[in-house]
Design an enzyme around this catalytic site. Structure first.
Site, PDB file in Angstrom:
ATOM      1  N   GLU A  47       0.857  -1.203   0.000  1.00  0.00           N
ATOM      2  CA  GLU A  47       0.000   0.000   0.000  1.00  0.00           C
ATOM      3  C   GLU A  47       0.892   1.253   0.000  1.00  0.00           C
ATOM      4  OE1 GLU A  47      -1.668   0.661   3.903  1.00  0.00           O
ATOM      5  OE2 GLU A  47      -3.383   1.769   3.104  1.00  0.00           O
ATOM      6  N   LYS A 127      -9.357   2.292  -2.035  1.00  0.00           N
ATOM      7  CA  LYS A 127      -9.603   1.716  -0.702  1.00  0.00           C
ATOM      8  C   LYS A 127     -10.938   2.174  -0.106  1.00  0.00           C
ATOM      9  CE  LYS A 127      -7.122   1.324   3.748  1.00  0.00           C
ATOM     10  NZ  LYS A 127      -5.863   1.690   4.411  1.00  0.00           N
ATOM     11  N   CYS A 172      -4.980  -2.953   2.610  1.00  0.00           N
ATOM     12  CA  CYS A 172      -4.727  -2.924   4.048  1.00  0.00           C
ATOM     13  C   CYS A 172      -5.937  -3.215   4.916  1.00  0.00           C
ATOM     14  CB  CYS A 172      -4.060  -1.604   4.434  1.00  0.00           C
ATOM     15  SG  CYS A 172      -3.366  -1.716   6.107  1.00  0.00           S
TER      16      CYS A 172
HETATM   17  N1  CDT Z   1      -3.124   1.316   6.432  1.00  0.00           N
HETATM   18  C1  CDT Z   1      -4.055   0.702   7.196  1.00  0.00           C
HETATM   19  O1  CDT Z   1      -5.189   0.527   6.796  1.00  0.00           O
HETATM   20  N2  CDT Z   1      -3.655   0.346   8.450  1.00  0.00           N
HETATM   21  C2  CDT Z   1      -4.572  -0.190   9.401  1.00  0.00           C
HETATM   22  C3  CDT Z   1      -4.155   0.200  10.766  1.00  0.00           C
HETATM   23  C4  CDT Z   1      -5.255   0.030  11.709  1.00  0.00           C
HETATM   24  S1  CDT Z   1      -4.700  -0.268  13.286  1.00  0.00           S
HETATM   25  C5  CDT Z   1      -5.319  -1.880  13.533  1.00  0.00           C
HETATM   26  C6  CDT Z   1      -4.670  -1.709   9.359  1.00  0.00           C
HETATM   27  O2  CDT Z   1      -5.777  -2.228   9.401  1.00  0.00           O
HETATM   28  O3  CDT Z   1      -3.649  -2.399   9.319  1.00  0.00           O
END
Ligand code: CDT
Length: 311
Positions: A47, A127, A172
């Protein structure tokens, strides 16, 4: 005729704020050459792969925010990646931050594209599940400001024909939600590409810290198995601008088993030969959606519990 796709998950170590996009692309090209030498058909980057993950800090200046976005793809700095991929005849998946003016207004998205072996963009995803919050939290060691900097993606979860199969993308936080996989599963997806930037520490819920890798794998393994699809999860890892990010890039089979995983928190390739037909026996038996899903019953239950909330 077996449909085997050799896939390389290209985990990236940290990219600092002072690192240029050109330097990041150079690292990505080095991984691409290595992947090609290992017989890869497609290489998968994380990402927002071209820069540091800027939602981890508060920026008030609009122009500075925009400096983390690409106005077109290929952009000047990412073009060498497209050129090298075309030369090597290797496909790729790339996460980046997208500035879009198609509606006349400026819109910012957290985006990923899928590029075929001829260097053509065959799929684009924006996203949908944006984690975090909108307002700066000054006391926090780092921020999670995706809701401030990005709009919710407007392209849905789509699957595309490519690389001899049916390919899907998510980004992500999407990987933690079963419906992301299921919408792709309903399109008979056979391989899902996804990149992530996941902090190792959770300033507001530190009790989650010890479970970071477990939840990462749990989500992807469940999504893979329940939809009989390969999942390729690729991290930006290591300490980036003071934020420790988990690595743990994996390639998950439609059985739910992890077949390959990263060993470091640095630039690293994780390669697997993936039989796209491996999910077929699950799609025709346990997860034959047409035969076994009880959509009418789900609706009935939602209506009933919706009408009378449990107390
Ligand atoms: N970039 C991204 O979406 N990161 C989120 C962080 C959330 S903290 C659990 C993820 O779900 O990994």
């Amino acid at each position: 005729m077996p449909r085997v796709l050799t896939v390389a998950a290209a985990q990236l170590g940290p990219i600092q704020r002072s690192d240029s996009r050109a330097a990041a692309v150079e690292r990505m090209i080095a991984l691409m050459r290595e992947a090609k030498a290992m017989g890869a058909d497609v290489i998968v980057y994380p990402e927002a792969a071209l820069t540091a993950f800027f939602p981890h800090w508060f920026i008030s200046d609009d122009r500075e925010i925009d400096s983390y976005f690409e106005r077109e793809m290929p952009s000047t700095d990412s073009k060498p990646l497209f050129d090298e991929a075309r030369r090597l005849k290797i496909g790729f998946h790339l996460g980046y931050c997208e500035l879009d003016y198609a509606t006349g207004a400026k819109r910012r998205f957290n985006t990923a594209i899928l590029v075929d072996k001829q260097g053509e963009i065959i799929g684009k995803y924006r996203k949908i599940h944006l984690p975090g919050y909108v307002e700066n939290r000054p006391g926090a060691p780092f921020q999670n400001l995706e809701k401030r900097y990005f709009e919710v993606g407007d392209l849905g979860f789509r699957a595309w024909r490519g690389f001899g199969g049916v390919m899907g993308m998510m980004i992500c936080n999407d990987r933690r939600w079963p419906e992301s996989y299921r919408v792709l599963g309903l399109q008979d997806v056979e391989m899902i590409f996804l990149g992530y930037n996941t902090p190792a520490h959770h300033p507001f819920t530190p009790e989650h810290d010890r479970l970071g890798h477990f939840h990462n794998e749990l989500s992807m393994q469940a999504g893979a198995y329940q939809n009989a699809t390969w999942v390729v999860g690729v991290a930006k890892a290591g300490v980036e601008e003071g934020v420790d990010q988990i690595g743990g890039s994996v390639i998950v089979a439609p059985t739910g088993e992890i077949v390959a995983r990263a060993l470091t928190n640095a630039d690293e390739l994780v390669v697997a030969r993936c039989d796209l037909d491996l999910g077929r026996s699950y799609k025709e038996s346990t997860f034959n959606f047409a035969k076994h899903r009880r959509v009418e019953h789900y609706k009935m239950i939602v209506e009933r519990t919706g009408a009378i909330p449990p107390n």
